[in-house]
Design an enzyme around this catalytic site. Sequence first.
Site, PDB file in Angstrom:
ATOM      1  N   ARG A   2       9.213   5.087   5.672  1.00 28.85           N
ATOM      2  CA  ARG A   2       8.177   5.127   6.665  1.00 28.85           C
ATOM      3  C   ARG A   2       9.155   5.342   7.593  1.00 28.85           C
ATOM      4  NH1 ARG A   2       4.874   2.776  10.757  1.00 28.85           N
ATOM      5  NH2 ARG A   2       2.793   3.603  10.293  1.00 28.85           N
ATOM      6  N   SER A  51      -0.063   7.057   8.682  1.00 29.73           N
ATOM      7  CA  SER A  51       1.384   6.555   8.285  1.00 29.73           C
ATOM      8  C   SER A  51       2.200   8.076   7.991  1.00 29.73           C
ATOM      9  CB  SER A  51       1.510   5.559   7.142  1.00 29.73           C
ATOM     10  OG  SER A  51       1.330   4.611   7.708  1.00 29.73           O
ATOM     11  N   GLU A 103       0.640  -0.890  -0.403  1.00 31.33           N
ATOM     12  CA  GLU A 103      -0.176   0.583   0.041  1.00 31.33           C
ATOM     13  C   GLU A 103       0.263   1.063  -0.282  1.00 31.33           C
ATOM     14  OE1 GLU A 103      -2.488   1.251   3.591  1.00 31.33           O
ATOM     15  OE2 GLU A 103      -1.400  -0.441   4.294  1.00 31.33           O
ATOM     16  N   SER A 109      -7.580   5.491   8.530  1.00 31.51           N
ATOM     17  CA  SER A 109      -8.283   5.078   9.671  1.00 31.51           C
ATOM     18  C   SER A 109      -7.506   5.160  10.632  1.00 31.51           C
ATOM     19  CB  SER A 109      -8.463   3.304   9.533  1.00 31.51           C
ATOM     20  OG  SER A 109      -9.484   3.504   8.096  1.00 31.51           O
TER      21      SER A 109
END
Length: 361
Positions: free
Chosen positions: A200, A188, A134, A185
Amino acid sequence: ALLKSPMPWFGMDIGGTLVKLVYFEPTDLSPDMQTCETEILGQIRRYLRSSSSYGKTGIRDIHLQMDNCCINNRIGTLHFIRFPTSEMPVFLNMAASKGLASTSSTICATGGGAFKFEKDFQHECRLQLHKFDELDSLIHGLHYIEASNPHECYYFEMARSPSMATKRPYDFSRPYPFLVVNIGSGVSILAVYSPDSYRRVSGSSLGGGTFLGLCSLLTGCDTFEDAIKLAAKGDSTKVDKSVRDIYGGDYSKFRLSGDTVASSFGQMCSKTKREQVTKADLARATLVTITNNIGSIAKMCAISEHIDRVLFVGNFLRVNEISLKLLAYAMDYWSEGQMKALFLEHEGYFGAVGCLLELMK
Ligand code: ADP
Protein backbone atom coordinates in the site's frame (compact mmCIF):
# COMPACT_ATOMS: atom_id res chain seq x y z
CA ALA A 1 -15.70 -31.80 3.11
CA LEU A 2 -16.60 -28.17 2.74
CA LEU A 3 -16.47 -28.32 -1.04
CA LYS A 4 -18.62 -31.44 -1.28
CA SER A 5 -21.43 -29.98 0.78
CA PRO A 6 -24.00 -27.93 -1.12
CA MET A 7 -23.86 -25.13 1.43
CA PRO A 8 -24.06 -21.56 0.21
CA TRP A 9 -20.69 -19.98 -0.43
CA PHE A 10 -20.65 -16.31 0.37
CA GLY A 11 -17.99 -13.66 0.46
CA MET A 12 -18.93 -10.39 2.07
CA ASP A 13 -17.15 -7.04 1.97
CA ILE A 14 -18.67 -4.69 4.54
CA GLY A 15 -17.38 -1.24 3.52
CA GLY A 16 -17.85 2.27 4.85
CA THR A 17 -20.77 2.89 2.48
CA LEU A 18 -21.80 -0.34 0.74
CA VAL A 19 -21.91 -4.02 1.59
CA LYS A 20 -20.84 -6.17 -1.35
CA LEU A 21 -22.02 -9.79 -1.22
CA VAL A 22 -20.79 -12.40 -3.69
CA TYR A 23 -22.56 -15.74 -3.83
CA PHE A 24 -21.24 -18.83 -5.62
CA GLU A 25 -24.00 -21.15 -6.81
CA PRO A 26 -22.59 -24.53 -7.85
CA THR A 27 -24.13 -25.81 -11.09
CA ASP A 28 -22.30 -29.15 -11.20
CA LEU A 29 -24.20 -30.89 -8.41
CA SER A 30 -24.83 -34.60 -8.93
CA PRO A 31 -28.45 -35.76 -8.32
CA ASP A 32 -27.65 -37.26 -4.91
CA MET A 33 -25.98 -34.01 -3.87
CA GLN A 34 -29.08 -32.13 -4.95
CA THR A 35 -31.35 -34.28 -2.84
CA CYS A 36 -29.23 -33.69 0.20
CA GLU A 37 -29.66 -29.95 -0.27
CA THR A 38 -31.41 -28.75 2.83
CA GLU A 39 -34.80 -27.08 2.84
CA ILE A 40 -33.28 -23.84 4.11
CA LEU A 41 -30.53 -23.81 1.52
CA GLY A 42 -33.12 -24.32 -1.21
CA GLN A 43 -35.05 -21.37 0.16
CA ILE A 44 -32.01 -19.15 0.22
CA ARG A 45 -31.11 -20.18 -3.30
CA ARG A 46 -34.60 -19.49 -4.63
CA TYR A 47 -34.70 -16.20 -2.77
CA LEU A 48 -31.38 -15.04 -4.20
CA ARG A 49 -32.22 -16.09 -7.74
CA SER A 50 -35.85 -15.02 -7.81
CA SER A 51 -35.33 -11.32 -7.79
CA SER A 52 -32.95 -8.57 -8.72
CA SER A 53 -33.87 -6.52 -5.69
CA TYR A 54 -34.03 -7.40 -2.03
CA GLY A 55 -36.08 -5.38 0.41
CA LYS A 56 -35.96 -1.67 -0.19
CA THR A 57 -32.25 -1.29 -0.79
CA GLY A 58 -30.61 -4.55 -1.87
CA ILE A 59 -29.72 -4.94 -5.53
CA ARG A 60 -28.40 -7.88 -7.53
CA ASP A 61 -26.22 -6.64 -10.38
CA ILE A 62 -27.47 -9.09 -12.99
CA HIS A 63 -25.32 -7.57 -15.73
CA LEU A 64 -22.22 -8.63 -13.76
CA GLN A 65 -23.28 -12.24 -13.15
CA MET A 66 -20.61 -14.75 -14.24
CA ASP A 67 -21.66 -18.22 -15.43
CA ASN A 68 -19.40 -21.26 -15.71
CA CYS A 69 -16.90 -19.99 -13.20
CA CYS A 70 -14.39 -22.46 -11.91
CA ILE A 71 -13.41 -22.19 -8.27
CA ASN A 72 -11.33 -25.01 -6.82
CA ASN A 73 -12.52 -27.46 -9.46
CA ARG A 74 -16.17 -26.62 -8.87
CA ILE A 75 -18.25 -25.07 -11.64
CA GLY A 76 -20.91 -22.54 -10.83
CA THR A 77 -22.38 -19.10 -11.18
CA LEU A 78 -21.17 -16.02 -9.35
CA HIS A 79 -23.90 -13.60 -8.24
CA PHE A 80 -23.17 -10.02 -7.22
CA ILE A 81 -25.34 -8.25 -4.65
CA ARG A 82 -24.98 -4.93 -2.83
CA PHE A 83 -26.83 -2.90 -0.22
CA PRO A 84 -26.04 0.13 1.94
CA THR A 85 -23.96 -0.58 5.06
CA SER A 86 -26.57 1.43 7.01
CA GLU A 87 -28.93 -1.52 6.36
CA MET A 88 -26.71 -4.03 8.20
CA PRO A 89 -29.19 -4.30 11.12
CA VAL A 90 -31.93 -5.30 8.64
CA PHE A 91 -29.61 -7.83 6.99
CA LEU A 92 -28.65 -9.34 10.37
CA ASN A 93 -32.31 -9.60 11.23
CA MET A 94 -33.09 -11.39 8.00
CA ALA A 95 -30.12 -13.72 8.36
CA ALA A 96 -31.35 -14.65 11.84
CA SER A 97 -34.97 -15.15 10.83
CA LYS A 98 -34.20 -17.15 7.66
CA GLY A 99 -32.00 -19.46 9.69
CA LEU A 100 -28.77 -18.82 7.82
CA ALA A 101 -26.88 -20.13 10.86
CA SER A 102 -28.35 -23.61 10.44
CA THR A 103 -26.92 -23.92 6.91
CA SER A 104 -23.42 -22.85 7.73
CA SER A 105 -21.58 -21.91 10.84
CA THR A 106 -19.09 -19.55 9.23
CA ILE A 107 -19.23 -16.65 6.85
CA CYS A 108 -16.20 -15.02 5.26
CA ALA A 109 -16.11 -11.29 5.64
CA THR A 110 -13.75 -8.45 4.93
CA GLY A 111 -13.82 -4.64 5.13
CA GLY A 112 -14.07 -2.60 8.31
CA GLY A 113 -17.55 -3.96 8.99
CA ALA A 114 -16.16 -7.47 9.45
CA PHE A 115 -14.71 -6.11 12.68
CA LYS A 116 -17.44 -3.65 13.55
CA PHE A 117 -20.31 -6.14 13.18
CA GLU A 118 -18.55 -9.31 14.35
CA LYS A 119 -20.31 -9.36 17.74
CA ASP A 120 -23.72 -8.79 16.12
CA PHE A 121 -23.20 -11.78 13.81
CA GLN A 122 -22.31 -13.92 16.84
CA HIS A 123 -25.13 -12.79 19.10
CA GLU A 124 -27.99 -12.23 16.67
CA CYS A 125 -27.34 -14.93 14.07
CA ARG A 126 -24.98 -17.35 15.82
CA LEU A 127 -22.63 -16.97 12.92
CA GLN A 128 -18.90 -16.96 13.34
CA LEU A 129 -17.13 -14.59 10.95
CA HIS A 130 -13.94 -15.61 9.22
CA LYS A 131 -12.23 -12.26 8.84
CA PHE A 132 -9.82 -11.44 6.05
CA ASP A 133 -7.83 -8.33 5.29
CA GLU A 134 -9.58 -6.10 2.75
CA LEU A 135 -6.55 -5.26 0.63
CA ASP A 136 -5.36 -8.90 0.47
CA SER A 137 -8.91 -9.81 -0.60
CA LEU A 138 -9.06 -7.00 -3.16
CA ILE A 139 -5.84 -8.11 -4.86
CA HIS A 140 -6.78 -11.78 -4.75
CA GLY A 141 -10.29 -11.15 -6.14
CA LEU A 142 -8.99 -8.83 -8.83
CA HIS A 143 -6.55 -11.42 -10.15
CA TYR A 144 -9.21 -14.13 -10.13
CA ILE A 145 -11.91 -12.13 -11.95
CA GLU A 146 -9.48 -10.67 -14.47
CA ALA A 147 -8.26 -14.18 -15.35
CA SER A 148 -11.81 -15.61 -15.53
CA ASN A 149 -13.39 -12.94 -17.71
CA PRO A 150 -11.82 -12.12 -21.07
CA HIS A 151 -13.72 -8.82 -21.24
CA GLU A 152 -12.91 -7.62 -17.73
CA CYS A 153 -10.25 -5.00 -18.39
CA TYR A 154 -10.70 -1.95 -20.63
CA TYR A 155 -9.25 1.45 -21.42
CA PHE A 156 -10.29 4.46 -23.48
CA GLU A 157 -8.92 4.94 -26.96
CA MET A 158 -8.50 8.63 -27.91
CA ALA A 159 -8.66 9.59 -24.26
CA ARG A 160 -7.31 13.05 -25.17
CA SER A 161 -10.53 14.06 -26.89
CA PRO A 162 -13.26 13.15 -24.39
CA SER A 163 -16.09 13.40 -26.95
CA MET A 164 -14.39 10.77 -29.15
CA ALA A 165 -13.01 8.56 -26.36
CA THR A 166 -14.08 4.97 -26.96
CA LYS A 167 -14.06 2.01 -24.59
CA ARG A 168 -11.75 -0.80 -25.80
CA PRO A 169 -10.72 -4.17 -24.29
CA TYR A 170 -7.24 -4.22 -22.77
CA ASP A 171 -5.01 -7.29 -22.78
CA PHE A 172 -3.97 -7.61 -19.15
CA SER A 173 -2.07 -10.89 -19.55
CA ARG A 174 1.32 -9.39 -18.62
CA PRO A 175 0.33 -6.75 -16.12
CA TYR A 176 3.20 -6.34 -13.65
CA PRO A 177 3.97 -3.98 -12.13
CA PHE A 178 0.75 -2.02 -11.93
CA LEU A 179 -0.91 0.44 -9.57
CA VAL A 180 -4.39 -0.13 -8.12
CA VAL A 181 -6.36 2.96 -7.13
CA ASN A 182 -9.37 1.79 -5.13
CA ILE A 183 -11.94 4.59 -4.92
CA GLY A 184 -14.52 3.67 -2.30
CA SER A 185 -15.65 5.97 0.52
CA GLY A 186 -11.95 6.89 0.73
CA VAL A 187 -9.03 6.01 -1.53
CA SER A 188 -6.27 3.39 -1.21
CA ILE A 189 -3.37 3.12 -3.63
CA LEU A 190 -1.45 -0.13 -4.01
CA ALA A 191 1.58 -1.09 -6.09
CA VAL A 192 1.28 -4.69 -7.31
CA TYR A 193 4.44 -6.52 -8.36
CA SER A 194 3.25 -10.14 -8.74
CA PRO A 195 0.14 -12.23 -7.93
CA ASP A 196 1.10 -12.32 -4.25
CA SER A 197 3.28 -9.31 -3.75
CA TYR A 198 1.92 -5.83 -3.28
CA ARG A 199 2.39 -2.75 -1.08
CA ARG A 200 0.00 0.00 0.00
CA VAL A 201 1.81 3.11 -1.18
CA SER A 202 -0.65 5.87 -0.41
CA GLY A 203 -4.23 6.88 0.19
CA SER A 204 -6.55 9.85 0.45
CA SER A 205 -9.57 10.69 2.54
CA LEU A 206 -10.97 12.64 -0.41
CA GLY A 207 -12.87 9.84 -2.11
CA GLY A 208 -16.32 8.70 -3.20
CA GLY A 209 -17.77 9.51 0.20
CA THR A 210 -16.43 13.05 -0.07
CA PHE A 211 -18.06 13.50 -3.47
CA LEU A 212 -21.43 12.26 -2.26
CA GLY A 213 -21.21 14.15 1.05
CA LEU A 214 -20.28 17.50 -0.50
CA CYS A 215 -22.69 17.07 -3.39
CA SER A 216 -25.56 16.34 -0.99
CA LEU A 217 -24.72 19.47 1.01
CA LEU A 218 -24.46 21.67 -2.06
CA THR A 219 -27.40 20.39 -4.09
CA GLY A 220 -29.69 18.58 -1.66
CA CYS A 221 -29.54 15.41 -3.76
CA ASP A 222 -30.36 12.13 -2.03
CA THR A 223 -28.59 9.31 -3.82
CA PHE A 224 -25.36 8.62 -5.69
CA GLU A 225 -27.34 7.96 -8.88
CA ASP A 226 -29.08 11.37 -8.60
CA ALA A 227 -25.79 13.12 -7.91
CA ILE A 228 -24.27 11.61 -11.06
CA LYS A 229 -27.31 12.46 -13.20
CA LEU A 230 -27.23 16.03 -11.94
CA ALA A 231 -23.49 16.30 -12.64
CA ALA A 232 -24.05 15.07 -16.20
CA LYS A 233 -26.20 18.16 -16.88
CA GLY A 234 -23.83 20.66 -15.27
CA ASP A 235 -20.85 22.78 -16.32
CA SER A 236 -17.91 22.88 -13.90
CA THR A 237 -16.29 25.86 -15.65
CA LYS A 238 -19.03 28.06 -14.11
CA VAL A 239 -17.73 27.06 -10.68
CA ASP A 240 -13.98 26.55 -11.06
CA LYS A 241 -11.51 29.32 -11.85
CA SER A 242 -9.44 28.45 -14.91
CA VAL A 243 -6.03 29.65 -16.05
CA ARG A 244 -7.95 31.69 -18.68
CA ASP A 245 -10.07 33.35 -15.97
CA ILE A 246 -6.83 34.56 -14.41
CA TYR A 247 -4.52 35.12 -17.44
CA GLY A 248 -7.11 35.85 -20.10
CA GLY A 249 -5.53 33.01 -22.09
CA ASP A 250 -2.84 30.33 -21.78
CA TYR A 251 0.04 30.52 -19.28
CA SER A 252 2.46 29.77 -22.09
CA LYS A 253 5.75 29.90 -20.22
CA PHE A 254 4.81 26.71 -18.37
CA ARG A 255 2.63 25.28 -21.13
CA LEU A 256 -0.58 25.52 -19.14
CA SER A 257 -3.63 25.79 -21.38
CA GLY A 258 -6.26 28.40 -20.60
CA ASP A 259 -8.72 25.55 -19.96
CA THR A 260 -6.69 24.13 -17.08
CA VAL A 261 -8.41 24.48 -13.71
CA ALA A 262 -6.31 26.86 -11.64
CA SER A 263 -8.58 26.92 -8.59
CA SER A 264 -11.32 24.37 -7.98
CA PHE A 265 -14.50 26.20 -6.85
CA GLY A 266 -12.47 29.42 -7.21
CA GLN A 267 -15.32 31.38 -8.84
CA MET A 268 -17.57 30.72 -5.88
CA CYS A 269 -15.77 33.41 -3.86
CA SER A 270 -17.83 35.93 -5.83
CA LYS A 271 -21.42 36.56 -4.78
CA THR A 272 -22.47 37.39 -8.35
CA LYS A 273 -21.04 34.13 -9.70
CA ARG A 274 -22.66 32.20 -6.88
CA GLU A 275 -26.02 33.60 -7.92
CA GLN A 276 -25.47 32.41 -11.49
CA VAL A 277 -24.60 28.74 -10.88
CA THR A 278 -27.09 25.90 -10.92
CA LYS A 279 -27.18 22.82 -8.72
CA ALA A 280 -26.08 20.81 -11.75
CA ASP A 281 -22.96 23.02 -12.14
CA LEU A 282 -22.11 22.49 -8.47
CA ALA A 283 -22.58 18.72 -8.76
CA ARG A 284 -20.34 18.63 -11.84
CA ALA A 285 -17.65 20.74 -10.18
CA THR A 286 -17.68 18.50 -7.10
CA LEU A 287 -17.29 15.41 -9.29
CA VAL A 288 -14.51 16.96 -11.36
CA THR A 289 -12.65 18.27 -8.29
CA ILE A 290 -12.65 14.91 -6.49
CA THR A 291 -11.81 12.95 -9.65
CA ASN A 292 -8.94 15.22 -10.68
CA ASN A 293 -7.49 15.17 -7.19
CA ILE A 294 -7.46 11.37 -7.20
CA GLY A 295 -5.97 11.35 -10.71
CA SER A 296 -3.24 13.72 -9.61
CA ILE A 297 -2.30 11.63 -6.54
CA ALA A 298 -2.36 8.48 -8.70
CA LYS A 299 -0.02 10.09 -11.20
CA MET A 300 2.47 11.10 -8.50
CA CYS A 301 2.41 7.58 -7.03
CA ALA A 302 2.93 6.06 -10.48
CA ILE A 303 5.94 8.30 -11.05
CA SER A 304 7.54 7.57 -7.70
CA GLU A 305 6.96 3.82 -8.10
CA HIS A 306 8.13 3.80 -11.76
CA ILE A 307 4.85 2.26 -12.88
CA ASP A 308 2.98 3.18 -16.06
CA ARG A 309 -0.28 1.21 -15.82
CA VAL A 310 -2.86 2.43 -13.36
CA LEU A 311 -5.96 0.36 -12.63
CA PHE A 312 -8.89 2.32 -11.18
CA VAL A 313 -11.51 0.34 -9.23
CA GLY A 314 -14.15 0.90 -6.52
CA ASN A 315 -17.83 1.81 -6.59
CA PHE A 316 -17.19 5.52 -7.07
CA LEU A 317 -16.79 4.55 -10.74
CA ARG A 318 -20.25 2.87 -10.91
CA VAL A 319 -22.49 4.45 -13.57
CA ASN A 320 -19.94 7.27 -13.65
CA GLU A 321 -18.66 7.68 -17.18
CA ILE A 322 -17.66 11.27 -16.48
CA SER A 323 -15.01 10.17 -13.97
CA LEU A 324 -13.86 7.22 -16.11
CA LYS A 325 -13.17 9.49 -19.08
CA LEU A 326 -11.73 12.25 -16.94
CA LEU A 327 -9.24 9.86 -15.31
CA ALA A 328 -8.34 8.41 -18.73
CA TYR A 329 -7.81 11.95 -20.06
CA ALA A 330 -5.89 13.21 -17.03
CA MET A 331 -3.49 10.24 -16.87
CA ASP A 332 -2.76 10.51 -20.58
CA TYR A 333 -2.46 14.30 -20.68
CA TRP A 334 -0.37 14.92 -17.56
CA SER A 335 2.02 12.02 -18.28
CA GLU A 336 2.32 13.11 -21.92
CA GLY A 337 1.07 9.72 -23.07
CA GLN A 338 3.43 7.73 -20.83
CA MET A 339 0.78 6.34 -18.48
CA LYS A 340 -2.41 4.46 -19.13
CA ALA A 341 -5.60 4.43 -17.08
CA LEU A 342 -7.25 0.99 -16.98
CA PHE A 343 -10.63 -0.05 -15.61
CA LEU A 344 -12.41 -3.28 -14.65
CA GLU A 345 -16.07 -4.20 -15.21
CA HIS A 346 -16.66 -5.60 -11.71
CA GLU A 347 -15.57 -2.24 -10.20
CA GLY A 348 -16.36 -2.60 -6.51
CA TYR A 349 -16.72 -6.37 -6.02
CA PHE A 350 -13.12 -7.61 -5.86
CA GLY A 351 -12.81 -7.58 -2.08
CA ALA A 352 -15.92 -9.73 -1.72
CA VAL A 353 -14.70 -12.14 -4.42
CA GLY A 354 -11.27 -12.45 -2.79
CA CYS A 355 -12.96 -13.22 0.49
CA LEU A 356 -15.09 -15.97 -1.08
CA LEU A 357 -11.95 -17.49 -2.62
CA GLU A 358 -10.41 -17.68 0.86
CA LEU A 359 -13.39 -19.72 2.05
CA MET A 360 -13.03 -22.15 -0.84
CA LYS A 361 -9.28 -22.60 -0.47
P1 ADP B 1 -16.71 1.20 0.61
O1 ADP B 1 -16.10 -0.16 0.70
O2 ADP B 1 -15.94 2.25 1.34
O3 ADP B 1 -18.18 1.20 0.93
P2 ADP B 1 -17.19 1.23 -2.32
O4 ADP B 1 -16.14 0.73 -3.26
O5 ADP B 1 -18.38 0.36 -2.15
O6 ADP B 1 -16.51 1.62 -0.93
O7 ADP B 1 -17.62 2.67 -2.86
C1 ADP B 1 -18.44 3.55 -2.16
C2 ADP B 1 -18.65 4.78 -3.01
O8 ADP B 1 -19.29 4.41 -4.23
C3 ADP B 1 -19.55 5.83 -2.39
O9 ADP B 1 -18.81 6.73 -1.60
C4 ADP B 1 -20.15 6.52 -3.62
O10 ADP B 1 -19.28 7.53 -4.09
C5 ADP B 1 -20.16 5.42 -4.67
N1 ADP B 1 -21.47 4.76 -4.89
C6 ADP B 1 -21.78 4.08 -6.03
N2 ADP B 1 -23.01 3.57 -5.97
C7 ADP B 1 -23.53 3.92 -4.76
C8 ADP B 1 -24.78 3.69 -4.12
N3 ADP B 1 -25.78 3.02 -4.72
N4 ADP B 1 -24.95 4.20 -2.87
C9 ADP B 1 -23.97 4.89 -2.26
N5 ADP B 1 -22.78 5.14 -2.83
C10 ADP B 1 -22.53 4.67 -4.07
